[in-house]
Write an enzyme that holds these catalytic residues in place. Sequence first.
Site, PDB file in Angstrom:
ATOM      1  N   THR A  35      36.457  31.187 -17.532  1.00 46.63           N
ATOM      2  CA  THR A  35      35.915  31.368 -16.216  1.00 46.63           C
ATOM      3  C   THR A  35      36.506  32.565 -15.719  1.00 46.63           C
ATOM      4  O   THR A  35      37.577  33.034 -16.138  1.00 46.63           O
ATOM      5  CB  THR A  35      36.475  30.096 -15.586  1.00 46.63           C
ATOM      6  OG1 THR A  35      37.865  30.251 -15.274  1.00 46.63           O
ATOM      7  CG2 THR A  35      35.698  28.931 -15.805  1.00 46.63           C
ATOM      8  N   CYS A  56      36.542  24.972 -21.536  1.00 47.98           N
ATOM      9  CA  CYS A  56      36.487  25.874 -20.632  1.00 47.98           C
ATOM     10  C   CYS A  56      37.805  26.361 -20.278  1.00 47.98           C
ATOM     11  O   CYS A  56      38.714  25.631 -20.013  1.00 47.98           O
ATOM     12  CB  CYS A  56      35.963  25.105 -19.204  1.00 47.98           C
ATOM     13  SG  CYS A  56      34.192  24.774 -19.581  1.00 47.98           S
ATOM     14  N   LYS A  57      37.942  27.865 -20.307  1.00 51.33           N
ATOM     15  CA  LYS A  57      39.543  28.457 -20.068  1.00 51.33           C
ATOM     16  C   LYS A  57      39.511  28.713 -18.540  1.00 51.33           C
ATOM     17  O   LYS A  57      38.625  29.078 -17.810  1.00 51.33           O
ATOM     18  CB  LYS A  57      39.327  29.688 -20.765  1.00 51.33           C
ATOM     19  CG  LYS A  57      39.267  29.420 -22.270  1.00 51.33           C
ATOM     20  CD  LYS A  57      39.563  30.785 -22.932  1.00 51.33           C
ATOM     21  CE  LYS A  57      40.843  31.636 -22.994  1.00 51.33           C
ATOM     22  NZ  LYS A  57      40.881  32.649 -23.878  1.00 51.33           N
ATOM     23  N   VAL A  58      40.578  28.099 -18.188  1.00 53.79           N
ATOM     24  CA  VAL A  58      41.060  28.497 -16.612  1.00 53.79           C
ATOM     25  C   VAL A  58      42.396  29.027 -16.916  1.00 53.79           C
ATOM     26  O   VAL A  58      43.465  28.542 -17.542  1.00 53.79           O
ATOM     27  CB  VAL A  58      41.157  27.234 -15.873  1.00 53.79           C
ATOM     28  CG1 VAL A  58      39.697  26.734 -15.646  1.00 53.79           C
ATOM     29  CG2 VAL A  58      41.827  25.934 -16.138  1.00 53.79           C
TER      30      VAL A  58
END
Length: 215
Positions: A59, A83-85
């Site tokens: 993201t 999902c990478k945050v």
Amino acid sequence: MKLFIDTAAIEEIREANAMGVLDGVTTNPSLVAKTGRDFKAVVKDILKEIPDRPVSLETTALDAKGMIEQSKQLADMGPNVICKVPSTVEGLKAIKALTGMGIKTNSTLCFSPNQALLVAKAGATFVSPFVGRLDDISQVGMDIIADIVQIFENYDYETEVLVASVRNPLHVREAALLGADICTIPFSVIKQLMQHPLTDIGIDKFLKDWEKVPK
């Protein structure tokens, strides 16, 4: 220990996959930009090649709401999307919410055991400590891997330790010795793992001796 490839180049992913040792893929905006290709086209190719193993997509929003919305869109691209945050306060909020929705997360840009502890408590699927970048500022990056692995063992956290910013085969060996769950590795380092001068010398000698054998 699982091995992921850290790239967005489909040619590298295909070749690593053909080696039979690839457990997943990690990407980031910088790696996607290097391809010079459309983001969705890049992701489509990666998910086609790796349909059954984790593929981390990042993201770019800075606030939790934006991270959550982007993560929903990314997760819709494939059931194996992670999902990478970022490892920030807003990232923590996003991880907590996304975990509640059943969306898997990778807390990236982690540089301390304290950050790793908090993202594990929030429910992150993976945490990615960046060892090479710590080495760059004269801090021993692998030291935080040892600390994070110990902390997670102390409290039975399910979050997997994904060693990132790997620069050389020594990082991979040390990660395996410390009990990290995963290393994500550039393609060049994957190839280096199988290189040894004595292997090359041995092959050369065998071939030269074989030429002397009557046929």
